[in-house]
Design a protein around this motif. Sequence first.
Motif, PDB file in Angstrom:
ATOM      1  N   GLY A 124       0.698  -1.126  -0.288  1.00  0.00           N
ATOM      2  CA  GLY A 124       0.138  -0.024   0.067  1.00  0.00           C
ATOM      3  C   GLY A 124       0.828   1.281  -0.093  1.00  0.00           C
ATOM      4  N   PRO A 125       1.818   1.343   0.877  1.00  0.00           N
ATOM      5  CA  PRO A 125       2.371   2.715   0.848  1.00  0.00           C
ATOM      6  C   PRO A 125       3.270   3.006  -0.362  1.00  0.00           C
ATOM      7  CG  PRO A 125       3.099   1.457   2.981  1.00  0.00           C
ATOM      8  CD  PRO A 125       2.176   0.618   2.151  1.00  0.00           C
ATOM      9  N   MET A 126       3.786   1.849  -0.986  1.00  0.00           N
ATOM     10  CA  MET A 126       4.499   2.135  -2.429  1.00  0.00           C
ATOM     11  C   MET A 126       3.540   2.544  -3.323  1.00  0.00           C
ATOM     12  SD  MET A 126       6.298  -0.413  -4.976  1.00  0.00           S
ATOM     13  CE  MET A 126       4.528  -0.992  -5.700  1.00  0.00           C
ATOM     14  N   TRP A 127       2.147   2.140  -3.528  1.00  0.00           N
ATOM     15  CA  TRP A 127       1.320   2.542  -4.315  1.00  0.00           C
ATOM     16  C   TRP A 127       0.742   4.061  -3.866  1.00  0.00           C
ATOM     17  CZ3 TRP A 127       1.230   0.510  -8.731  1.00  0.00           C
ATOM     18  CH2 TRP A 127       1.640  -0.918  -8.766  1.00  0.00           C
ATOM     19  N   ALA A 128       0.618   4.248  -2.725  1.00  0.00           N
ATOM     20  CA  ALA A 128       0.227   5.472  -2.381  1.00  0.00           C
ATOM     21  C   ALA A 128       1.441   6.590  -2.658  1.00  0.00           C
ATOM     22  CB  ALA A 128       0.173   5.871  -0.922  1.00  0.00           C
ATOM     23  N   TRP A 129       2.605   6.288  -2.525  1.00  0.00           N
ATOM     24  CA  TRP A 129       3.939   6.858  -3.041  1.00  0.00           C
ATOM     25  C   TRP A 129       3.679   7.325  -4.399  1.00  0.00           C
ATOM     26  CZ3 TRP A 129       7.768   6.027  -6.339  1.00  0.00           C
ATOM     27  CH2 TRP A 129       8.776   6.848  -6.508  1.00  0.00           C
ATOM     28  N   MET A 130       3.523   6.104  -5.326  1.00  0.00           N
ATOM     29  CA  MET A 130       3.439   6.350  -7.019  1.00  0.00           C
ATOM     30  C   MET A 130       2.394   7.114  -7.266  1.00  0.00           C
ATOM     31  SD  MET A 130       3.716   3.330  -9.215  1.00  0.00           S
ATOM     32  CE  MET A 130       5.439   2.699  -9.074  1.00  0.00           C
ATOM     33  N   LEU A 131       0.958   6.984  -6.492  1.00  0.00           N
ATOM     34  CA  LEU A 131      -0.224   7.664  -6.701  1.00  0.00           C
ATOM     35  C   LEU A 131       0.125   9.199  -6.616  1.00  0.00           C
ATOM     36  CD1 LEU A 131      -3.508   5.943  -6.173  1.00  0.00           C
ATOM     37  CD2 LEU A 131      -3.011   7.315  -7.880  1.00  0.00           C
ATOM     38  N   HIS A 132       0.778   9.461  -5.340  1.00  0.00           N
ATOM     39  CA  HIS A 132       0.865  10.969  -5.057  1.00  0.00           C
ATOM     40  C   HIS A 132       1.741  11.553  -5.903  1.00  0.00           C
ATOM     41  CE1 HIS A 132       0.993  13.635  -1.668  1.00  0.00           C
ATOM     42  NE2 HIS A 132       2.294  14.132  -2.226  1.00  0.00           N
ATOM     43  N   ARG A 133       3.047  10.959  -6.417  1.00  0.00           N
ATOM     44  CA  ARG A 133       3.797  11.579  -7.729  1.00  0.00           C
ATOM     45  C   ARG A 133       2.718  11.641  -8.929  1.00  0.00           C
ATOM     46  NH1 ARG A 133      10.064  10.387  -7.758  1.00  0.00           N
ATOM     47  NH2 ARG A 133      10.178  11.641  -5.722  1.00  0.00           N
ATOM     48  N   VAL A 134       2.111  10.489  -9.468  1.00  0.00           N
ATOM     49  CA  VAL A 134       1.278  10.854 -10.517  1.00  0.00           C
ATOM     50  C   VAL A 134       0.248  11.944 -10.565  1.00  0.00           C
ATOM     51  CG1 VAL A 134      -0.426   9.329 -12.226  1.00  0.00           C
ATOM     52  CG2 VAL A 134       1.824   8.418 -11.472  1.00  0.00           C
ATOM     53  N   THR A 135      -0.486  11.765  -9.420  1.00  0.00           N
ATOM     54  CA  THR A 135      -1.632  12.682  -9.122  1.00  0.00           C
ATOM     55  C   THR A 135      -0.880  14.345  -9.292  1.00  0.00           C
ATOM     56  OG1 THR A 135      -1.310  12.350  -6.979  1.00  0.00           O
ATOM     57  CG2 THR A 135      -3.038  11.648  -8.302  1.00  0.00           C
ATOM     58  N   GLY A 136       0.362  14.384  -8.638  1.00  0.00           N
ATOM     59  CA  GLY A 136       1.156  15.610  -8.570  1.00  0.00           C
ATOM     60  C   GLY A 136       1.317  16.317 -10.153  1.00  0.00           C
ATOM     61  N   ILE A 137       2.001  15.269 -10.720  1.00  0.00           N
ATOM     62  CA  ILE A 137       2.275  15.885 -12.087  1.00  0.00           C
ATOM     63  C   ILE A 137       0.959  15.963 -12.755  1.00  0.00           C
ATOM     64  CG2 ILE A 137       3.409  14.938 -14.127  1.00  0.00           C
ATOM     65  CD1 ILE A 137       5.421  15.297 -12.186  1.00  0.00           C
ATOM     66  N   ALA A 138      -0.092  15.127 -12.620  1.00  0.00           N
ATOM     67  CA  ALA A 138      -1.411  15.407 -13.466  1.00  0.00           C
ATOM     68  C   ALA A 138      -1.936  16.876 -13.147  1.00  0.00           C
ATOM     69  CB  ALA A 138      -2.458  14.372 -13.041  1.00  0.00           C
ATOM     70  N   MET A 139      -1.730  17.260 -11.720  1.00  0.00           N
ATOM     71  CA  MET A 139      -2.345  18.538 -11.318  1.00  0.00           C
ATOM     72  C   MET A 139      -1.468  19.673 -11.763  1.00  0.00           C
ATOM     73  SD  MET A 139      -3.568  19.141  -7.427  1.00  0.00           S
ATOM     74  CE  MET A 139      -2.712  18.016  -6.643  1.00  0.00           C
ATOM     75  N   ILE A 140      -0.217  19.499 -12.107  1.00  0.00           N
ATOM     76  CA  ILE A 140       0.588  20.496 -12.659  1.00  0.00           C
ATOM     77  C   ILE A 140       0.108  20.807 -14.051  1.00  0.00           C
ATOM     78  CG2 ILE A 140       2.950  21.128 -13.632  1.00  0.00           C
ATOM     79  CD1 ILE A 140       4.129  19.950 -11.277  1.00  0.00           C
ATOM     80  N   LEU A 141      -0.153  19.540 -14.919  1.00  0.00           N
ATOM     81  CA  LEU A 141      -0.565  19.623 -16.232  1.00  0.00           C
ATOM     82  C   LEU A 141      -1.794  20.525 -16.265  1.00  0.00           C
ATOM     83  CD1 LEU A 141       0.274  16.100 -17.717  1.00  0.00           C
ATOM     84  CD2 LEU A 141       1.194  18.463 -18.185  1.00  0.00           C
ATOM     85  N   PHE A 142      -2.878  19.868 -15.471  1.00  0.00           N
ATOM     86  CA  PHE A 142      -4.333  20.374 -15.918  1.00  0.00           C
ATOM     87  C   PHE A 142      -4.350  21.829 -15.206  1.00  0.00           C
ATOM     88  CE2 PHE A 142      -5.950  17.075 -12.679  1.00  0.00           C
ATOM     89  CZ  PHE A 142      -6.228  18.081 -11.867  1.00  0.00           C
ATOM     90  N   VAL A 143      -3.933  21.993 -13.874  1.00  0.00           N
ATOM     91  CA  VAL A 143      -4.318  23.272 -13.458  1.00  0.00           C
ATOM     92  C   VAL A 143      -3.461  24.344 -14.030  1.00  0.00           C
ATOM     93  CG1 VAL A 143      -4.086  24.583 -11.045  1.00  0.00           C
ATOM     94  CG2 VAL A 143      -4.753  22.447 -11.121  1.00  0.00           C
ATOM     95  N   GLY A 144      -2.028  23.690 -14.504  1.00  0.00           N
ATOM     96  CA  GLY A 144      -1.270  24.834 -15.453  1.00  0.00           C
ATOM     97  C   GLY A 144      -2.046  25.191 -16.598  1.00  0.00           C
ATOM     98  N   THR A 145      -2.683  24.558 -17.483  1.00  0.00           N
ATOM     99  CA  THR A 145      -3.244  24.611 -18.385  1.00  0.00           C
ATOM    100  C   THR A 145      -4.419  25.509 -18.262  1.00  0.00           C
ATOM    101  OG1 THR A 145      -2.773  22.338 -19.253  1.00  0.00           O
ATOM    102  CG2 THR A 145      -4.487  23.539 -20.473  1.00  0.00           C
ATOM    103  N   HIS A 146      -5.244  25.235 -17.251  1.00  0.00           N
ATOM    104  CA  HIS A 146      -6.257  26.073 -16.712  1.00  0.00           C
ATOM    105  C   HIS A 146      -5.727  27.485 -16.327  1.00  0.00           C
ATOM    106  CE1 HIS A 146      -9.953  27.365 -14.978  1.00  0.00           C
ATOM    107  NE2 HIS A 146      -9.426  27.709 -13.661  1.00  0.00           N
TER     108      HIS A 146
END
Lengths: 139, 130
Positions: free
Chosen positions: B19-41
């Motif tokens: 679980g902690p590894m998947w949380a770490w990975m999801l944290h990174r992926v969601t962070g990058i995704a947020m930079i993409l769509f909030v930056g575009t916004h």
Amino acid sequence: MSVRTVQPGLSFEYIMWVFTRISGMSLILLSTVGIISAFALGARTQVDLPTLMRWTFFPNPNHVINSNIPDVTLGWANAFWQVMQILIVFFGVTHAFNGLRVVIEDFVGQSIAKPFIRGLIFLLWIFVLLIAIYVVLFS
Amino acid sequence: MGLNRRVGFFAGLRYRGGGPMWAWMLHRVTGIAMILFVGTHIYASFFMQQTGSDFATTINIVYESWIFQVFVAFIVIFHGLNGMRIGILDLWPRFQVFQREALWLQWFIFIPVYGLTVAILIQHGLTGGF
């Protein structure tokens, strides 16, 4: 078991590690303040979800299409909320670009491209920060 | 350091961190995704406001549609809650031994918050609102 003494010196990585925690907590706190204020200013009975989200994070006259409150001077367009927005923008953008830097440097490692990547991310950070603060102050 | 970090993507996925590894990975992926769509916004809102560009308006219409907001809500709420867990455990390191329990607690908070948000989004989406 020997006692290990740790002296974290004020390196760039250490400062940014602390800043990530502080800015993350501040963002949660700022959005909580925003959502409670939105409810207190009438969101409970008068607005829908997108308008609530907009007033929570970025109460700004004309940056979204969905929500239709024509008059933002009512309770929102004053210096206090502009300072709150600038705080959200600063913490959010800095947290984001520092996170991007950490992820990219995890993949790149020690290489000759590292200072260039840092410079590029620094320029992007300044650029987005200026655009967002411009939108907050002059719209 | 002598650490071998030349680990490929799929070799990394086979690592059984739980679980902690998947949380770490999801944290990174969601962070990058947020930079993409909030930056575009941010860029789209800037150009929508300054030049009235149709393309920027289209980007913001897509961004604000309830279907896109279902994903945005997942990404933002997960990143926020997971970051809060990381911050709290870093402030009080003696609770690190309970990090798996903290992860369960995080999902137990996540499910009702996200479920309520999605329920409201779908309700408004189906009744013709936004």
